[in-house]
Design a protein around this motif. Structure first.
Motif, short mmCIF file in Angstrom:
data_model
loop_
_atom_site.label_atom_id
_atom_site.label_comp_id
_atom_site.label_asym_id
_atom_site.label_seq_id
_atom_site.Cartn_x
_atom_site.Cartn_y
_atom_site.Cartn_z
N ARG A 184 -4.46 -8.16 0.83
CA ARG A 184 -5.22 -6.93 1.00
C ARG A 184 -4.57 -6.19 2.15
NH1 ARG A 184 -8.83 -10.72 3.60
NH2 ARG A 184 -8.61 -11.88 1.65
N LYS A 185 -4.95 -4.93 2.38
CA LYS A 185 -4.20 -4.14 3.35
C LYS A 185 -4.51 -4.46 4.80
CE LYS A 185 -2.99 0.58 4.66
NZ LYS A 185 -2.92 1.97 4.20
N VAL A 186 -5.81 -4.69 5.10
CA VAL A 186 -6.19 -4.76 6.51
C VAL A 186 -6.53 -6.18 6.95
CG1 VAL A 186 -7.82 -3.87 8.23
CG2 VAL A 186 -7.19 -2.46 6.27
N ARG A 212 -0.93 -3.68 -2.96
CA ARG A 212 -0.71 -5.11 -2.69
C ARG A 212 -1.31 -5.98 -3.77
NH1 ARG A 212 -1.24 -1.72 1.11
NH2 ARG A 212 -0.12 -1.84 3.10
#
Lengths: 397, 158, 378
Positions: free
Chosen positions: B60-62, B30
């Motif tokens: 970001r991923k989370v 990302r």
């Protein structure tokens, strides 16, 4: 399930800008020796050790291994806990959990830093994300300056309010033989006079408006150690153990950009959790003294609100009314606080120790006169993280 | 050693010299998309949480609050509002370059239109009268971009 | 010690270089452990992360992974050291009365930094660092001392490497899956006399997580837990010149405590499987002695006897150990995970039949200064 735990001893080195006479292992040892002496224990009595500091300030990897000959950890259980500025309080909480688990009776918590050995701002910058935050950050000062700017913009707080906090810390430090900064020249001067001096002096360099040199904490070489003991032995060791009534922390954030700049949410949430666990409904009334981790002056206004001692925007009132002075309803930082002694790995642990000696009535010239039933200590660091620990005179139910 | 000799004894320090620790961090998929779009198209993106709908910049991923993975990249404006700011006046050595950062400079956190979080960056002005909470700013891109956040040279007041 | 056990495990595949960020690796390990436990993050009462500032190139290395580790509105802390110490702390928190369940997660990306510089930084800056000593060169010193003291040979070390590499072929998470011979080891590139390439663990990226629960918290989980029967950690002295590198008194002290808690008097007989920290091949022999599996100085006899092979009396490192995947810090947690899978009967092709009691081991500091051990059982 779980044992009740108390602080039974506290030791710290005198804060100095630079302790060239000792290396890191030796400064750790000084604090350990002092804490053991305070608790009237020997190193053989210690069942486990936890130690913390911020690696890049001294450039040493695996500090728990490196310092074992000074910390007393040879042939003992020992490991390292580190969470940035909150390291000291995270170490304290870790020692508490060691004893609360029932596995260890007497646990030594150690925090230390030799800030003189490195470039503090450079090291702090490496805490932040290399892609999104490092390219433009200006160390801790920049992060705090932006918080102050929003607080001022929200409530019309002024430079004088910040300076008044700084004056309080400096005056309190005069009673603390361990404090790094002893501004002797302030003795006997009027508070209003001192505030005026700080906001008008040209020598009081503006670092990042509204923060001036006087609003910031120093860089200190120092070490501290606190002895925690389980209920099975605490009362045999200390005449007035400082019981850990409740503790909680929140390290919710990764990026500075995600923060709620209006409210220190982690401090609010961790405090709320502690008060809930302890059954405290009116913090200002029920808590007798507070060692607030305050890396800069405006935190002494805003964060008091976020903890719940007063409402939003009321921090300055609490301050100017004298509520937070030594003879006030809620003395804050009788030790002089972080603004008078900042050896980062030790700093948050010192808040715990200073709160403990208030309960134990061992604070000497900085002892709060009134009865101390509850003393609150907080830790701050990283991405606006918060650790909160409430100590009390009475053994928790 | 005699007391006299002890007094004279110099307290030495050992320097790390030119010690450095090199690292090569991964931007992740990302972060890499964000930097690539920035470099090639001068476009900025955030990532949207499928549960709470918050748009995070940088992506970001989370999503920390919902604890779910995020995949939906959404465009955000290159314009936004200053949420917090400070004029930095003290000099310090930038660990990335080894050179003293030139001061004073404006340090701002911008909420780009369409985003829920703020992005820290520089402002083109160091005037405390102009660099204020609530001021509108717009990204100024470098002509030659390398795929780093500094492909945005700074934000200018508009 | 009150009853406490492991109810969920998750690990990423270990690889030489992964493209994911620290946070992404941590999220993968955590969601894996939660799925394995059959619960969501809301059933986790608190979190312990494990990371190291030097390995990550970040002061406050834990900051990068707070979101991914489930920190939101929870108590969380960070151990900087091997995962086995993180597990110790996570266990203490679950026994403290404040929390019933703890999530412990460790991460590292060995590919992103320079391992020699990073491990050189653990040596004292005043007296040792300028020698350029690092993990491997100090290990070589220890290996040489061990050989002089006990008569163990480079071939004995090679036997460990052959066994573990052979085991690694059966472990889908292992980085290196390659059957080798003693000859292959002896001919492999010299790294630091007497250590050769196959005597040394590789550089690895990865993450792993476990969920620990006390008895009260167990009702949230469907699977039977793997109980922690005993656990202990001890550190030896630091300065290499002060220690006897040919023995491991810290490990002996740790197992004495852990075996005592677990009621074990004859580990060679009573344990069914061991997962230990074979950072370098010779270490396995040293740890055999420290764990009480072989008498002092006789570690080599044990490897030669075949007792620690997959078809022996006490298989050691059926996962292939660190010689097949060495994510620093994650290492000890991965050993706990492997031991847990063995007891559950979920270890697939690397399963030791009928494993009921296992030992997991992790180390920290130069030449295995500090040790942590967990005795696990069904």
């Amino acid at each position: 399930m779980g044992k009740r735990v108390a602080v039974v001893g506290f030791g710290q080195t005198i804060g100095r800008s630079s302790r060239k006479d000792v290396n890191g292992v030796e400064i750790i040892n000084e604090a350990v020796v002092a804490a053991l002496a305070d608790a009237e224990l020997t190193i053989d009595d210690i069942d486990a050790i936890v130690i913390g500091n911020m690696d890049h300030f001294e450039g040493i990897n695996y500090v728990d291994s490196w310092s074992v000959e000074g910390s007393g950890g040879v042939m003992k259980p020992i490991f390292k806990v580190t969470t940035g500025g909150t390291t000291g309080s995270s170490v304290a909480m870790c020692a508490y959990y060691h004893a609360a688990s029932g596995m260890f009776d007497r646990v030594l918590a150690i925090g230390w830093e030799k800030n003189s050995e490195s470039d503090t701002t450079g090291a702090i910058i490496t805490a932040f994300d290399p892609f999104w935050e490092r390219p433009n950050i200006g160390g801790a000062i920049a992060g705090l300056a932006v918080e102050a700017s929003k607080y001022m913009s929200n409530y019309g707080v002024t430079e004088r309010d910040g300076a008044r906090v700084a004056v309080r810390e400096r005056l309190h430090a005069l009673n603390n033989p361990y404090a790094h900064l002893h501004q002797e020249w302030m003795k006997g001067m009027e508070v209003d006079q001192l505030v005026e001096l700080l906001v008008t002096s040209e020598q009081n360099q503006v670092l990042a408006y509204p923060l001036r040199m006087s609003d910031m904490c120093p860089r200190t070489d120092g070490a501290a150690a606190v002895v925690f003991a389980s209920e099975d032995v605490a009362e045999k060791i200390a005449p007035i153990p400082a019981w850990v009534v409740a503790t909680a922390n929140r390290h919710d954030y990764v990026y500075l950009g995600d923060l709620n700049w209006d409210v220190n949410e982690t401090l609010r949430d961790a405090s709320r959790k502690v008060f809930e666990k302890a059954g405290i409904k009116e913090p200002l009334k029920e808590i007798d003294v507070c060692e607030l981790y305050m890396p800069y002056s405006y935190a002494g206004l805003k964060w008091m609100e976020n903890i719940g001692f007063c409402g939003p925007g009321e921090g300055p009132k609490l301050l100017w009314d004298g509520t937070t002075d030594m003879d006030g309803e809620l003395p804050v930082n009788p030790s002089g606080g972080v603004m008078s002694y900042n050896a980062i790995g030790a700093t948050a642990l010192i808040r715990v120790g200073e709160a403990a000696i208030q309960v134990m009535r061992k604070a000497g010239t900085r002892q709060v006169q009134k009865d101390v039933n509850y003393a609150l200590s907080t830790g701050f660091g990283g991405c606006s993280w918060a650790d909160v620990m409430l100590l009390g005179k009475n053994k928790p139910a | 050693m005699t007391n006299q000799e002890e007094k004279k004894q110099e307290l030495l320090t050992v320097t790390s010299g030119e010690m450095y620790q090199p690292y090569n961090w991964s931007a992740g998929s990302r972060g890499s998309r964000f930097l690539t779009e920035l470099k090639e198209n001068k476009r900025l993106f955030g990532i949207k949480c499928p549960k709470c709908g918050r748009v995070y910049v940088p992506p970001r991923k989370v999503c920390g609050r919902c604890y779910v993975a995020m995949d939906e990249l959404v465009p955000v404006s290159d314009e936004g509002e200053i949420v917090v700011c400070a004029i930095i006046e003290f000099g310090f050595v930038d660990p990335a370059t080894g050179v003293q950062r030139p001061v004073p400079y404006g340090y701002i956190f911008v909420r780009l239109d369409g985003a829920d979080t703020t992005l820290p960056h520089f402002c083109n002005s160091a005037d405390p009268e102009k660099v204020k909470v609530g001021a509108r700013v717009k990204a100024v891109f470098e002509d030659e971009r390398k795929g780093t956040l500094m492909d945005i040279r700074h934000f200018e007041l508009i | 010690m009150e009853k406490v056990g492991i109810v969920g495990v998750g690990q990423t595949k270990y690889e030489r270089k992964k493209e994911d960020t620290f946070a992404e690796l941590v999220f993968e390990a955590c969601t894996g452990a939660l799925a394995d436990a059959g619960v969501g993050i809301e059933d986790i009462d608190n979190v312990v992360t494990v990371s190291n500032d030097f390995w990550d190139g970040r002061t406050i290395s834990s900051m990068a992974v707070m979101d991914a580790a489930g920190s939101w509105d929870k108590d969380i802390s960070t151990v900087e050291g091997d995962g086995v110490f993180g597990a110790m702390y996570g266990m203490m928190r679950a026994l403290s009365g404040s929390f019933d369940t703890t999530l412990v997660v460790a991460h590292v990306k060995g590919s992103e930094g320079n391992m020699n510089l990073i491990t050189n930084a653990m040596f004292d800056p005043i007296f040792q660092r300028q020698l350029g000593i690092d993990a491997t060169s100090s290990a070589a010193l220890q290996a040489r001392s061990y050989m002089e003291k006990t008569g163990a040979t480079e071939e004995d070390f090679a036997r460990v490497s052959v066994k573990n590499h052979g085991n690694g072929v059966n472990n889908p998470f292992a980085q290196i899956q390659k059957k080798i011979s003693v000859d292959d080891v002896m001919k492999s590139r010299k790294i630091s006399e007497p250590l050769k390439l196959f005597d040394c663990s590789p550089i690895t990226d990865g993450a792993a997580a476990i969920v620990i629960s006390n008895e009260k918290g167990m009702k949230r989980f469907k699977k039977d837990p793997v109980w922690i029967l005993g656990a202990a950690h001890i550190s030896d002295s630091y300065t290499l010149g002060y220690r006897d590198l040919t023995s491991s008194p810290a490990l002996e002290a740790a197992v004495k405590k852990a075996y005592g808690m677990a009621g074990i008097t004859d580990p060679l007989k009573e344990l069914d499987v061991v997962e230990l920290a074979d950072v370098y091949s010779y270490m396995e022999l040293l740890w055999y002695e420290g764990l009480g599996l072989a008498p002092k100085g006789k570690g080599a006899d044990l490897i030669r006897s075949g007792a620690t092979a997959m078809d022996g009396d006490l298989p050691v490192n059926p996962s292939g150990g660190l010689l097949c995947a060495h994510p620093v810090l994650v290492a000890g947690l991965a050993r706990i995970i492997e031991a847990t899978l063995q007891i559950r009967g979920e270890a697939g092709d690397r399963q030791v039949k009928g494993a009921n009691k296992a030992l997991a081991h992790g180390i920290n500091g130069p030449c295995g200064q500090a040790h942590g051990v967990f005795v696990l059982g069904s």
